[in-house]
Structures are given as C-alpha cells and as structure tokens.
Design an enzyme around this catalytic site. Structure first.
Site, PDB file in Angstrom:
ATOM      1  N   SER A   1       0.818  -1.216   0.000  1.00 47.01           N
ATOM      2  CA  SER A   1       0.000   0.000   0.000  1.00 47.01           C
ATOM      3  C   SER A   1       0.845   1.257   0.000  1.00 47.01           C
ATOM      4  O   SER A   1       1.953   1.289   0.569  1.00 47.01           O
ATOM      5  CB  SER A   1      -0.875  -0.007   1.258  1.00 47.01           C
ATOM      6  OG  SER A   1      -1.510   1.238   1.419  1.00 47.01           O
TER       7      SER A   1
ATOM      8  N   TYR B   1      -1.973   0.355  10.018  1.00 44.19           N
ATOM      9  CA  TYR B   1      -2.224  -0.355   8.752  1.00 44.19           C
ATOM     10  C   TYR B   1      -0.985  -0.289   7.852  1.00 44.19           C
ATOM     11  O   TYR B   1      -0.480  -1.312   7.383  1.00 44.19           O
ATOM     12  CB  TYR B   1      -3.444   0.251   8.052  1.00 44.19           C
ATOM     13  CG  TYR B   1      -3.578  -0.163   6.610  1.00 44.19           C
ATOM     14  CD1 TYR B   1      -3.833  -1.488   6.275  1.00 44.19           C
ATOM     15  CD2 TYR B   1      -3.431   0.771   5.577  1.00 44.19           C
ATOM     16  CE1 TYR B   1      -3.939  -1.872   4.950  1.00 44.19           C
ATOM     17  CE2 TYR B   1      -3.544   0.398   4.257  1.00 44.19           C
ATOM     18  CZ  TYR B   1      -3.795  -0.927   3.950  1.00 44.19           C
ATOM     19  OH  TYR B   1      -3.885  -1.299   2.628  1.00 44.19           O
TER      20      TYR B   1
ATOM     21  N   LYS C   1       1.771  -3.287   6.518  1.00 41.27           N
ATOM     22  CA  LYS C   1       2.105  -3.545   5.109  1.00 41.27           C
ATOM     23  C   LYS C   1       3.615  -3.427   4.899  1.00 41.27           C
ATOM     24  O   LYS C   1       4.212  -4.195   4.151  1.00 41.27           O
ATOM     25  CB  LYS C   1       1.350  -2.565   4.200  1.00 41.27           C
ATOM     26  CG  LYS C   1      -0.159  -2.824   4.128  1.00 41.27           C
ATOM     27  CD  LYS C   1      -0.465  -4.075   3.326  1.00 41.27           C
ATOM     28  CE  LYS C   1      -1.956  -4.352   3.234  1.00 41.27           C
ATOM     29  NZ  LYS C   1      -2.292  -5.562   2.477  1.00 41.27           N
TER      30      LYS C   1
HETATM   31  N1  UFG Z   1     -13.051  11.330   1.897  1.00 40.53           N
HETATM   32  C1  UFG Z   1     -14.045  12.241   2.150  1.00 40.53           C
HETATM   33  N2  UFG Z   1     -15.284  11.765   2.479  1.00 40.53           N
HETATM   34  C2  UFG Z   1     -15.570  10.436   2.555  1.00 40.53           C
HETATM   35  C3  UFG Z   1     -14.540   9.501   2.281  1.00 40.53           C
HETATM   36  C4  UFG Z   1     -13.277   9.989   1.967  1.00 40.53           C
HETATM   37  O1  UFG Z   1     -13.826  13.454   2.102  1.00 40.53           O
HETATM   38  O2  UFG Z   1     -16.713  10.066   2.862  1.00 40.53           O
HETATM   39  C5  UFG Z   1     -11.719  11.807   1.497  1.00 40.53           C
HETATM   40  C6  UFG Z   1     -10.620  11.354   2.432  1.00 40.53           C
HETATM   41  O3  UFG Z   1     -10.427  12.259   3.495  1.00 40.53           O
HETATM   42  C7  UFG Z   1      -9.437  11.297   1.477  1.00 40.53           C
HETATM   43  C8  UFG Z   1     -10.051  10.912   0.125  1.00 40.53           C
HETATM   44  O4  UFG Z   1     -11.432  11.266   0.242  1.00 40.53           O
HETATM   45  O5  UFG Z   1      -8.869  12.560   1.351  1.00 40.53           O
HETATM   46  C9  UFG Z   1      -9.937   9.446  -0.196  1.00 40.53           C
HETATM   47  O6  UFG Z   1     -10.367   8.692   0.936  1.00 40.53           O
HETATM   48  P1  UFG Z   1     -10.647   7.129   0.903  1.00 40.53           P
HETATM   49  O7  UFG Z   1     -11.193   6.753   2.237  1.00 40.53           O
HETATM   50  O8  UFG Z   1     -11.442   6.771  -0.308  1.00 40.53           O
HETATM   51  O9  UFG Z   1      -9.188   6.502   0.690  1.00 40.53           O
HETATM   52  P2  UFG Z   1      -7.855   6.720   1.536  1.00 40.53           P
HETATM   53  O10 UFG Z   1      -6.999   7.682   0.741  1.00 40.53           O
HETATM   54  O11 UFG Z   1      -8.111   7.087   2.935  1.00 40.53           O
HETATM   55  O12 UFG Z   1      -7.230   5.267   1.598  1.00 40.53           O
HETATM   56  C10 UFG Z   1      -7.042   4.417   0.480  1.00 40.53           C
HETATM   57  C11 UFG Z   1      -7.129   2.985   0.960  1.00 40.53           C
HETATM   58  C12 UFG Z   1      -6.005   2.681   1.904  1.00 40.53           C
HETATM   59  C13 UFG Z   1      -4.684   3.042   1.298  1.00 40.53           C
HETATM   60  C14 UFG Z   1      -4.678   4.452   0.768  1.00 40.53           C
HETATM   61  C15 UFG Z   1      -3.407   4.697   0.026  1.00 40.53           C
HETATM   62  O13 UFG Z   1      -8.369   2.762   1.592  1.00 40.53           O
HETATM   63  O14 UFG Z   1      -6.023   1.302   2.198  1.00 40.53           O
HETATM   64  O15 UFG Z   1      -5.784   4.657  -0.103  1.00 40.53           O
HETATM   65  O16 UFG Z   1      -3.446   5.880  -0.696  1.00 40.53           O
HETATM   66  F1  UFG Z   1      -3.713   2.946   2.229  1.00 40.53           F
END
Ligand code: UFG
Length: 317
Positions: free
Chosen positions: A115, A139, A143
C-alpha cells in the site's frame, strides 16, 4: 498456471479471480469471508473457507499451486488505529504463516498487495518507490513489515516476489453473472460514498482547509481492472529470486471536489455535500510516480476517473 488468490472474496480479490479465470488461469481461493462475500465465488473453483491463522487451511489451499496472489488482510486506516493488535495478527502473523506454508509446499512465487500507506506523509510528490517509508498508522506499518518479511524471504529462501503498492483503488468489473464491486460495511471510500450521497445523508468532505488548490485532499485513483492487470504482468516477471516493489496508481491526482464534480457529470445531478473536519491520519496529497511499473511491468493504466465513477454507479443499479 495454478494461482492461489488469498482474499479472493473481497473487493479486489474477487475481481482478480474473475479476470484471471477468464484468461485461462486455474484459480483457487483462500478466504475467511470476514469482510468478503462467499457469493462472489464462481462455481467450479476450489474455495477454502479458511484463515491465514490456521496452518491446515493454508496447506489445503496451496495444494498443486504454482504462485500466490496475496490480497487477504485488514485494510482500513481508521480501524487499524483503534485495533493495532488485530492488524498485527491478521496482516503480519497471517502472512508469516502463509510464507512458512509456501516454503514447505515449495511454492516460490508471490505477488503481494502492499500500500501507499507504507510511505506515510510524503516529502516529495509524486511518490517514488525509493521514498522514505514512515507509515503514519498501524495499517501502513503492517504492510511495510510484510514487505520487509518478503525481502528477507527472497534472500534466505529464494522466494520470487513482487509487492504492489496500491494508491486509491476504485471502480467495478462486469462479469457475466453481474457486477463485482465494493461492498464494504461500513463504506469508508470516497467514490461509493459520493454516489450514495442524499440530501438527508450527504457525503462529508473531510477537510476544506488543506494546502491544496481547492482546499480538499488530493489522491491518485486507479481502476480496479487496471490494478488486476498489473498483477498478471507482475506474475509474468517472477523468474529467479528477488523482491521488487512497484507503485500502482494513475500518476495523476484528483481532489475530493474534483471527484465530486466527476460524479455530478456522470449522474447529471448535483451531489449533496457537507463540509466536515479533517479525518485523522489523512495526508494532504498522495500521488504515485508510476514510471517504474511502466518500465519493468510494461503496464499502463487505461481507465480514468470517469470510468471509475461510471462503473461504480452502474454496479449499484
Ligand atoms: N473522503 C471524504 N469523504 C468520505 C470519504 C473519503 O472526504 O466520505 C476523502 C478522504 O479524506 C481522502 C479521500 O477522500 O482525502 C480518499 O479517501 P478514501 O477513504 O477513499 O481513501 P484513503 O486515501 O483514505 O485510503 C485508500 C485505501 C487505503 C490506502 C490508501 C493509500 O483505503 O487502504 O488509499 O493511498 F492505504
């Protein structure tokens, strides 16, 4: 080639199962269905409904196998902060068991789902594989620990392995029997949440005061079908011994507001949103440098944010 897909009932694993079996791979699945769905398993495949913590389950799943695609594991940043010991046990101890069982069964090829969370807060964007690895949550730490374990295994026991460091995986895949897509409960990922947004339950925008052009976080989204294709290419490179690491993203960043705009275009409707505080553990910008995967895997993503949004939308209908 006979491939064991651990986590083959989950979002990415189930799509890997589908694409690989249609390409002529013999596929077996090991999954405890703790977060996956047994109804995604196609008929006629060997499916061991078992755990990485039970050696007998792994041994059974490895029978006759040539290579392992290791997707199984816990993958929520927030949950990992609350339950670090669970992430240690399932991700790290589970993979230790898998590597030990592979050694006994003389299965010497592995592609691992690593990741971008291994890098933590990047000093330079886009992020290269040579960047410092300073994970900011358990997490990412698990990884990274697994990546180190695989490197050691390749040196001491001649494992041939690739770790693929995923950025933000999105989209869905249409199989003959229907769409395979994200079915997380609760759903934390941005694109499904945006598409399910309603006036009564608007999608929350986590932070509007980040140091980015529109104040919202920037991420690098890659279509799940492109991602699975990279695994197949990685598998083809597994000859000899060694451990290679590649970033998988699109190489382009989209802000939360840009993703919402893409969803509004796809649906033809305004998406209700609610400005909210920052989410713990979120870095402002995560974008991959994918030149290494392009060069050594001969891989390039072919589907953009429009397809990721459109396919997710169709999979919900
Ligand atoms: N976000 C929102 N509202 C939501 C969900 C997400 O504003 O309801 C924002 C988050 O703050 C972030 C972006 O959208 O800025 C993407 O969020 P996600 O939850 O879709 O994904 P993450 O970037 O948190 O995490 C994903 C995977 C992880 C991995 C990561 C690596 O879920 O397992 O990408 O970049 F580690």
């Amino acid at each position: 080639m006979h491939v064991l897909i651990t986590g083959g009932t989950g979002y990415i694993g189930s799509i890997a199962v589908e694409i690989m079996r249609t390409q002529g791979f013999e596929v077996s699945i090991l999954d405890d269905c703790s977060t996956g769905h047994a109804d995604s398993v196609p008929t006629g495949l060997r499916f061991v409904a078992g755990s990485l913590l039970v050696r007998a389950d792994i041994d059974q799943a490895l029978e006759g196998v040539d290579a392992v695609l290791h997707f199984a594991g816990k993958s929520l940043v927030g949950e990992s902060v609350e339950k670090p010991e669970l992430y240690q046990r399932i991700n790290v101890d589970g993979t230790r068991n898998l590597l030990d069982a592979m050694k006994s069964a003389h299965v010497m090829k592995m592609v691992f789902s690593s990741s971008a969370a291994t890098y933590g807060e990047p000093k330079e964007v886009p992020i290269r594989e040579s960047a410092a690895t300073l994970p900011t949550n358990p997490y990412g730490a698990t990884k990274l620990a697994i990546d180190h374990m695989i490197t050691a295994e390749s040196k001491t026991h001649h494992l041939s392995a690739v770790s693929l460091r995923y950025f933000n995986v999105a989209g869905a895949h249409k199989a003959e029997r229907g769409w395979l897509s994200e079915r997380h409960n609760p759903e934390t990922h941005l694109i499904p949440n945006v598409l399910r947004s309603t006036p009564n339950n608007p999608v929350r925008i986590f932070g509007t005061d980040w140091q980015t052009p529109d104040g919202t976080c920037i991420r690098d989204y890659v279509h799940v079908v492109d991602l699975v294709n990279a695994h197949i290419k990685a598998l083809e490179t597994l000859t000899g011994t060694g451990h290679e690491i590649y970033n998988l993203g699109s190489g382009t960043g989209y802000s939360v507001r840009q993703v919402i705009a893409a969803a509004e275009k796809a649906t033809g409707q305004a998406i209700p949103t609610q400005d909210s505080p920052r989410r713990d553990g979120d870095p402002a910008v995560l974008v991959a440098d994918i030149s290494r995967a392009k060069q050594y895997l001969q891989w390039e993503p072919s589907l953009g944010i429009e397809e990721m949004v459109a396919d997710t939308l169709q999979s919900f209908q």
